[in-house]
Write an enzyme that holds these catalytic residues in place. Structure first.
Site, PDB file in Angstrom:
ATOM      1  N   GLU A 253       0.881  -1.178   0.000  1.00 42.22           N
ATOM      2  CA  GLU A 253       0.000   0.000   0.000  1.00 42.22           C
ATOM      3  C   GLU A 253       0.909   1.215   0.000  1.00 42.22           C
ATOM      4  O   GLU A 253       1.515   1.535   1.022  1.00 42.22           O
ATOM      5  CB  GLU A 253      -0.888  -0.004   1.246  1.00 42.22           C
ATOM      6  CG  GLU A 253      -1.755  -1.240   1.407  1.00 42.22           C
ATOM      7  CD  GLU A 253      -2.960  -1.232   0.483  1.00 42.22           C
ATOM      8  OE1 GLU A 253      -3.286  -0.164  -0.070  1.00 42.22           O
ATOM      9  OE2 GLU A 253      -3.568  -2.299   0.293  1.00 42.22           O
ATOM     10  N   CYS A 287      -2.287   8.984   2.748  1.00 42.44           N
ATOM     11  CA  CYS A 287      -2.018   8.473   1.391  1.00 42.44           C
ATOM     12  C   CYS A 287      -3.135   8.810   0.413  1.00 42.44           C
ATOM     13  O   CYS A 287      -2.880   8.990  -0.773  1.00 42.44           O
ATOM     14  CB  CYS A 287      -1.804   6.970   1.461  1.00 42.44           C
ATOM     15  SG  CYS A 287      -3.150   6.114   2.286  1.00 42.44           S
TER      16      CYS A 287
END
Ligand code: NAD
Length: 516
Positions: A253, A287
């Site tokens: 990720e 993110c």
């Protein structure tokens, strides 16, 4: 400046749970004050190996106890986690410098991910029959077995939710875990873990280690049968390569440079309000938060004016309550990165519409939420992830130009589309190359939808967390197929030749019956 700290006895109590046997320590700095919070004991590669061995032993009993036991324990852990809310939010704010709102968002997300994994795991990984190659002649079943030991590496920006979104599905599917936590946010993770240990998760089943990213990170990658990494693309590539070298799988990720498209039929006031949170939550150290806004020319002036006004109204500070909107960056390195991006953009001709300055009067790593325009491709912030409170507004002529600009990035993590027409927004969303697209929201619709997969395309990642996909990454499938004896399969060339015509007829019949 606030005098925010953590009670010494709480720190001592929590760090006892770390797998760190030596005397080496590193100082942890409180972002709100720049002062030392405490000395963190660090793990060695030997500690990681010992913790992994103990977790492997504990995993055997945890798996053998069955899915109902695991669900009961994890749901009890969920309740204990909820009961510890205020202490967890204080720790989160103190370690990360974020405000209470995004801290609660993490807490909510962590609880949701826990509930989902605990309740869904049994169904998602139950043994099922599958279509056999030749009906009646063969019978086929697929069962799922845990990978065994999962190595999990988590960053400092969303320590609570990003830990629970990986650790709990791993445990729910019967695995053990060795987690490497970023040094900055060890206390938040240990406090959350405590809720689950008190509920009955064996302490050795979920080991937590901390220390040098490279040394301890490598040791965790080498220990796991599967690896979950959340962090930067540069580190993620190294982690993926190292795991693959041992033929271990990995979910990665990674970073993003997330675009938001504001179409000309959007409700300007709503778009200008919702997008501010999408850009500046946790000071943009998220993110999936937005760093690029593409607004259609017809509403560009109106949107920009409203957006900038909202940004200027944000209340910045370090209160451990809900009175502030934006807080501090988490570290000196983060402040440096943000300053470098903004200074570079300004030097090369960008215009600052809001912010653009550090706020040392509030604390050492505070920086104003910043809106830029006239950003060009030679500027650092045009293509590189800032991972801070900086967004660039660009005007586009039409939908196609907006989509092309949004997709012109090496990243593909998250995107957002604002429009007055859901069908139009969906049509645009379908053309965005990203693992998630939010309509009339920055990131919370997809981030909060824990039954749906989350992850990145292109350099933003590999694999998915959340949803059934997020559980299935932690298991190996095993196919067990029986010969029923209804027909003896040919054992020689002659026998195969005799059956060839019949078998071809069977193939035609199966196709005619639309049988997969
Ligand atoms: P980072 O890659 O520097 O560190 C992440 C973690 O990896 C830390 O625990 C660190 O100690 C560890 N690490 C460092 N070197 C390592 C190595 N060689 N081997 C193994 N582990 C190592 O990232 P960061 O700066 O802490 O986090 C910010 C980045 O993370 C941003 O790019 C952000 O977009 C990304 N991120 C992505 C997601 C997502 O879900 N896609 C979520 C949060 C953050």
């Amino acid at each position: 400046m606030a005098t925010i700290t953590v009670d010494k006895s709480l720190t001592n109590d929590l760090v006892r749970d770390l797998s760190a046997s030596g005397s080496a320590t590193v100082p942890v700095i409180a972002p709100f004050t720049g002062k030392k919070l405490y000395e963190l004991p660090t793990s060695s590669a030997r500690d990681v190996a010992d913790a992994a061995a103990a977790a492997r032993v504990a995993q055997l009993a945890w798996f053998a106890a069955g899915p109902d036991h695991r669900r009961k324990v994890l749901l009890d852990g969920h309740d204990r986690f909820l009961a510890d809310r205020e202490r967890l939010l204080d720790l989160l704010q103190t370690e990360t410098g974020k405000t209470r709102g995004p801290a609660f968002e993490e807490f909510f997300q962590g609880a949701s991910a826990t509930r989902y994994a605990a309740l869904a795991a049994k169904r998602v990984i139950r043994t099922r029959g599958r279509r056999a190659g030749i009906p009646l002649v063969m019978r086929t079943r697929v069962s799922y077995k845990p990978k065994g030991l999962v190595g999990i590496i988590t960053p400092w920006n969303y320590p609570l939710s990003l830990s629970l979104m990986d650790v709990i599905p791993a445990l729910a599917t019967g695995n053990g875990v060795v987690q490497k936590v970023d040094n900055q946010t060890v206390l938040s993770v240990l406090a959350a873990r405590r809720a689950f240990i008190d509920a009955g998760v064996p302490a050795s089943l979920w080991a937590v280690v901390a220390g040098d990213g490279n040394e301890i990170g490598n040791a965790v990658v080498d220990a796991g049968d599967y690896v979950c990494f959340t962090g930067s693309t540069a580190t993620g590539i190294k982690v993926g390569q190292r795991a693959l070298g041992r033929v271990a799988g990995a979910s990665l990720e990674l970073g993003g440079k997330n675009p938001m498209i504001v179409l000309d039929d959007a409700n300007v006031a709503k778009a200008a309000s919702a997008s501010v949170y999408g850009c500046f939550s946790s000071m943009g150290q998220l993110c999936v938060s937005m760093e690029r806004i593409y607004v259609q020319r017809a509403i560009a002036d109106q949107f920009t004016e409203a957006f900038v006004a909202n940004v200027k109204n944000l209340v910045q500070g370090s209160a451990l309550d809900y009175t502030t909107d934006v807080g501090s960056l988490t570290s000196a390195a983060q402040l440096e990165r943000v300053k470098t991006h903004v200074d570079d953009a300004v030097k090369k001709g960008a215009t600052v519409l809001a912010g653009g300055k550090a706020r040392s009067d509030l604390g050492p790593y505070f920086y104003e939420p910043t809106v830029l325009t006239n950003v060009t491709s030679d500027m650092l912030c045009f293509t590189h992830e800032t991972f801070g409170p900086v967004v660039a507004i660009q005007v586009v002529a039409n939908e196609d130009e907006a989509i092309a600009a949004a997709n012109a990035s090496e990243f593909g993590l998250n995107a957002s589309v604002f429009s007055g027409s859901v069908s139009r927004a969906r049509r645009v969303a379908d053309q965005i190359v990203a693992g998630s697209v939010n309509i009339n929201e920055g990131y919370r619709s997809s981030f909060g939808s824990i039954d749906a997969p989350m992850g990145g395309m292109k350099h933003s990642g590999l694999g998915r967390r959340n949803g059934p996909e997020g559980l299935l990454r932690f298991v190996e499938s095993r196919t067990v197929a029986e010969a029923t004896g209804l027909l003896t399969l040919p054992g020689s060339g002659v026998a195969a030749g005799k059956l060839a015509g019949t078998m071809e007829l069977a193939l035609k019949a199966l196709k005619a019956l639309r049988r997969r």
